[in-house]
Scaffold this active site. Structure first.
Site, PDB file in Angstrom:
ATOM      1  NE  ARG A 105      -3.888  -2.303   2.219  1.00  0.00           N
ATOM      2  CZ  ARG A 105      -3.801  -3.619   2.061  1.00  0.00           C
ATOM      3  NH1 ARG A 105      -2.610  -4.208   2.027  1.00  0.00           N
ATOM      4  NH2 ARG A 105      -4.903  -4.347   1.948  1.00  0.00           N
TER       5      ARG A 105
ATOM      6  CB  SER B 111     -11.900 -10.580   1.418  1.00  0.00           C
ATOM      7  OG  SER B 111     -10.752 -10.391   0.606  1.00  0.00           O
TER       8      SER B 111
ATOM      9  CG  ASP C   4      -2.336 -13.920   4.982  1.00  0.00           C
ATOM     10  OD1 ASP C   4      -3.033 -14.611   4.212  1.00  0.00           O
ATOM     11  OD2 ASP C   4      -2.062 -12.731   4.761  1.00  0.00           O
TER      12      ASP C   4
ATOM     13  NE  ARG D 240       1.140 -15.678   4.316  1.00  0.00           N
ATOM     14  CZ  ARG D 240       1.972 -14.741   4.740  1.00  0.00           C
ATOM     15  NH1 ARG D 240       2.914 -15.046   5.616  1.00  0.00           N
ATOM     16  NH2 ARG D 240       1.889 -13.496   4.285  1.00  0.00           N
TER      17      ARG D 240
END
Length: 770
Positions: free
Chosen positions: A349, A495, A643, A723
């Protein structure tokens, strides 16, 4: 056997290497060759590479069902004439396969047309993208084409069977086959191979003709040597190629001249910002090309020009994206104080908002992982000048809310779902068209979840296939004739990516855009918009923005990523006699679900040095060994730890009792189906688990008293999900034997340096390159 007899015309590097590969793989019952250099024929027969050879096609070609021309481009016409004569004499059938290896194609097709009158149905123009610095028969390598690309140019006159047979031949010697039309092939090669060689020859000629040429060459640095190395190639061969591909090469040269003139103006005018932008985009693109090209359908496996090989017209080397592996020997105790990389969500961002802001934004702590770098490159491709990254520092020269320019090529997102989904919202509002692409993994992930509400706002987006995946094509407002309008969107599933996409689109929309979440999700977008001076309304789970505002540049300090810290938090919890402190971790309350869940499981976690950095709360986290217990995970915490669940599954396996997760369908549409992939891996290592529609049930093997092993050894396939790979690395702390994890190269998307940091605190992790 693919063929009864293959005839190779030309035993240089390419022809001889193909002959050796065919012989070694037993792809033809008989192999013959034609070459005017008698010693090459003699050596090939003595080496057992060919059965028969001659300087005359007519002496060896009889009975051949496949002929490959591996001769200089100017010689193909004469060979085609001989092949036509051999057909007329009945030495070979008119259905005989005929192909070549030339790096230009239109001239080859024209030569075939002239020789045969009508193009043979078995004629398949082809070009292996491979080479080596040595040339000639003795430089041959049977593996020269392994993991390299072979371009097949389809002609209307060619039968599908012929194309399939030639493709099978090259695939059998290790090449990856791609298809391209003749004009496109010649244009691509003009830019990527022929123009660089032409420029190298020209620069050496220019400097050699200089009055001070002795000093110039005497003190030439590595850059000159690297840039001009390919000028040592065969001048006669390259002369022929330049003439053969004249139209495409002249176009490339004209365009290069325009860019050179632009560069001259920037230097003349001392336009520092634009010059820095040009140089920065070029530097980043140079690093980025390898990833970008492996992710596009028709240029799979092409790599950078620097790998260009000398003394061969096949000068653009190739490679595949090799699969790497972790090999982890069990260790039981870890200790230390560590710092993990910057937050990926905030890094993404910071580039987006800094680019759209007015003024200069300085970012520190930027995550230099591949995902965040994909975002950075995308904005460079749209005309934003960005300095760095260098040691986590990035300087962004914002272009303002309406300052983005159309990219000349599809924007490549790599493996980053965040980039693709958030950027879809930004690009849906632009006046120009855009195409978003990604790697093989990202191209399987659903994109209709952002496309559908964007269409409700008036955007025109097209996703790919029945499942609505990338590439995404976005039509600009100039073509669709209308701007976006604000909507109220009630999200079916929490989300942060979907929410952020719509909020970003709302910056350009007419009226108010409101997003209602079923549960709270990470709020980095809302916080950062406020930091850049844009008004955001937040009331509980409802977020609203009015279109038409502006962003003002500011400095951003990126805290350490709690998602990256999670692996070491679980590691310290499940390992014996261990204590880890992770410094300056982002403690955004929409991201701390991992801490809440671990504490519910009995983890020993404490915070210290709590403060704020760049508007985000941060703290040092200290984790000590603990006896974990199974729990039913509260659904309200699921979006706050979405996550981190892969590594939480490892913690649950080490806990005493059953852990139940529900309300986590989001995990099925990440880089992989993380529920299914983790369940497969846990089962492989000896843990019982049951997959449900929206979660998983894990039967913990902890006894509540000791830190005994709960996992066996084995081989795990991460499905190239970063991950997954890191989570099973943590499992090694409670394993009885070595764990090998395949497909770990994507770890660099979010956590560069993970293996080194793991070893620093006491794990035994070795990396094996594919």
């Amino acid at each position: 056997m693919l063929f009864e007899q293959v005839c190779i015309v030309g035993l240089g590097l390419i022809g001889a290497s193909l002959a050796q590969a065919i012989r070694d793989r037993q792809l033809a019952a008989k192999l013959v060759a034609v070459d005017r250099h008698a010693p090459s024929i003699k050596s090939a027969i003595e080496a057992g590479v060919i059965d028969k050879g001659s300087d005359s096609l007519f002496e060896v070609v009889a009975g051949s069902d496949c002929i490959i021309l591996a001769v200089p481009v100017k010689a193909v016409g004469a060979v085609f004439a001989d092949i036509n004569s051999a057909m007329q004499q009945g030495l070979i059938t008119t259905a005989c396969l005929i192909s070549d290896v030339s790096s230009t194609k239109q001239n080859v097709v024209d030569a075939a047309q002239k020789a045969f009158g009508r193009l043979p149905t078995g004629f398949v123009p082809a070009h292996p993208i491979a080479g080596a610095e040595q040339s000639g028969f003795h430089a041959r390598r049977s593996d020269l084409f392994v993991n390299h690309s072979l371009i097949v140019c389809e002609l209307k006159s060619t039968t599908p069977k012929a194309i399939a047979q030639i493709s099978q031949l090259w695939q059998s010697v290790g090449a990856t086959v791609m298809k391209m039309d003749v004009a496109h092939h010649d244009a691509v090669l003009a830019y990527t191979s022929h123009l660089p060689h032409l420029l190298a020859f020209n620069l050496v000629e220019q400097l050699a003709d200089h009055d001070d040429n002795m000093d110039i060459f005497r003190y030439a640095a590595g850059g000159f040597r690297d840039f001009t190395r390919i000028a040592a190639s065969d001048p006669v061969m390259w002369h022929d190629i330049f003439i053969a591909n004249k139209p495409a090469l002249l176009n490339a040269l004209d365009e290069y001249s325009q860019y050179l003139a632009k560069l001259r103006r920037l230097i003349q005018d001392e336009d520092s910002t634009q010059l820095l932008g040009l140089l920065g985009r070029a530097q980043s693109a140079r690093k980025h090309f390898g990833h970008m090209l492996t992710g596009t359908p028709y240029t799979k496996n092409l790599t950078e020009i620097s790998n260009t090989k000398t003394n061969t017209e096949n000068s653009m080397a190739t490679s595949t994206h090799a699969s790497s592996a972790y090999i982890i020997t069990p260790s039981s105790t870890i200790n230390g104080t560590i710092a993990v990389p910057g937050d990926k969500s905030i890094s993404h961002r910071s580039i987006m908002f800094g680019s759209l802001a007015e003024g200069v934004t300085r970012v520190s702590g930027f995550l230099e992982g591949e995902d965040a770098l994909a975002t950075l490159q995308a904005f460079r491709d749209m005309g934003v000048t960005i300095e760095g990254p260098e040691n986590g520092n990035v300087v962004i020269h914002g272009v303002g809310i309406n300052g983005l320019k159309p990219s000349r090529t599809p924007l490549y997102m790599g493996n980053s779902g965040t980039t693709m989904r958030l950027l879809s919202g930004i690009l849906a509002a632009q006046s120009f068209d855009s195409v978003l692409t990604g790697d093989a993994s990202l191209s399987k992930r659903p994109m209709e979840r952002v496309a559908k509400p964007l269409r409700e706002m008036g955007a025109t987006l097209q996703t790919t296939g029945e499942r609505g995946t990338a590439p995404i094509s976005i039509t600009g407002s100039d073509k669709r004739g209308s701007k976006l309008h604000g909507i109220t969107y009630d999200m079916p599933v929490a989300s942060a990516q979907v929410k952020s996409c719509l909020i970003l689109a709302g910056l350009w929309a007419e009226g108010k855009t409101t997003v209602i979440q079923p549960e709270i999700s990470r709020d980095h977008t809302e916080r950062m918009l406020s930091a850049f001076g844009y008004d955001v309304e937040v009331e509980g789970n409802t977020i609203s923005v009015e279109g038409g505002g502006k962003l003002t540049a500011c400095d951003i300090a990126v805290p350490a990523d709690i998602s990256s810290a999670a692996f070491f938090m679980v590691a310290a919890s499940i390992a014996k006699d261990s204590q880890i402190t992770i410094t300056q971790v982002g403690m955004n309350p929409t991201r701390t679900g991992i801490i809440d869940i671990l504490k519910l499981m009995g983890a020993d976690i404490s915070l210290s040095n709590e403060t704020f950095v760049g508007g985000e709360p941060v703290a040092d986290i200290t984790i000590k060994s603990a006896q974990l217990k199974g729990i039913t995970i509260p659904e309200a915490l699921v979006p706050l730890a979405i996550d981190e669940f892969p590594v939480l599954f490892v913690a649950a396996s080490c806990a005493q009792g059953q852990t139940v997760l529900t309300g986590a369908k989001e995990l099925r549409v990440k880089e992989s189906d993380r529920i299914a992939v983790m369940a497969d891996g846990l089962t492989q290592l000896g843990v019982d688990c049951t997959v449900t529609e929206d979660g998983i049930i894990i039967e913990g093997k902890g006894d509540g008293q000791s830190h005994q092993a709960v996992f066996g050894g084995g081989e795990i396939y991460s499905h190239h999900d970063h991950r997954i790979a890191m989570s099973f690395s943590v499992a090694s702390l409670r394993a009885t034997d070595t764990i090998t994890i395949q497909g770990v190269e994507t770890v660099n998307t979010s956590f560069p340096g993970f293996a080194e940091l793991a070893n620093k605190i006491g794990m035994n992790l070795a990396t094996r390159q594919g």
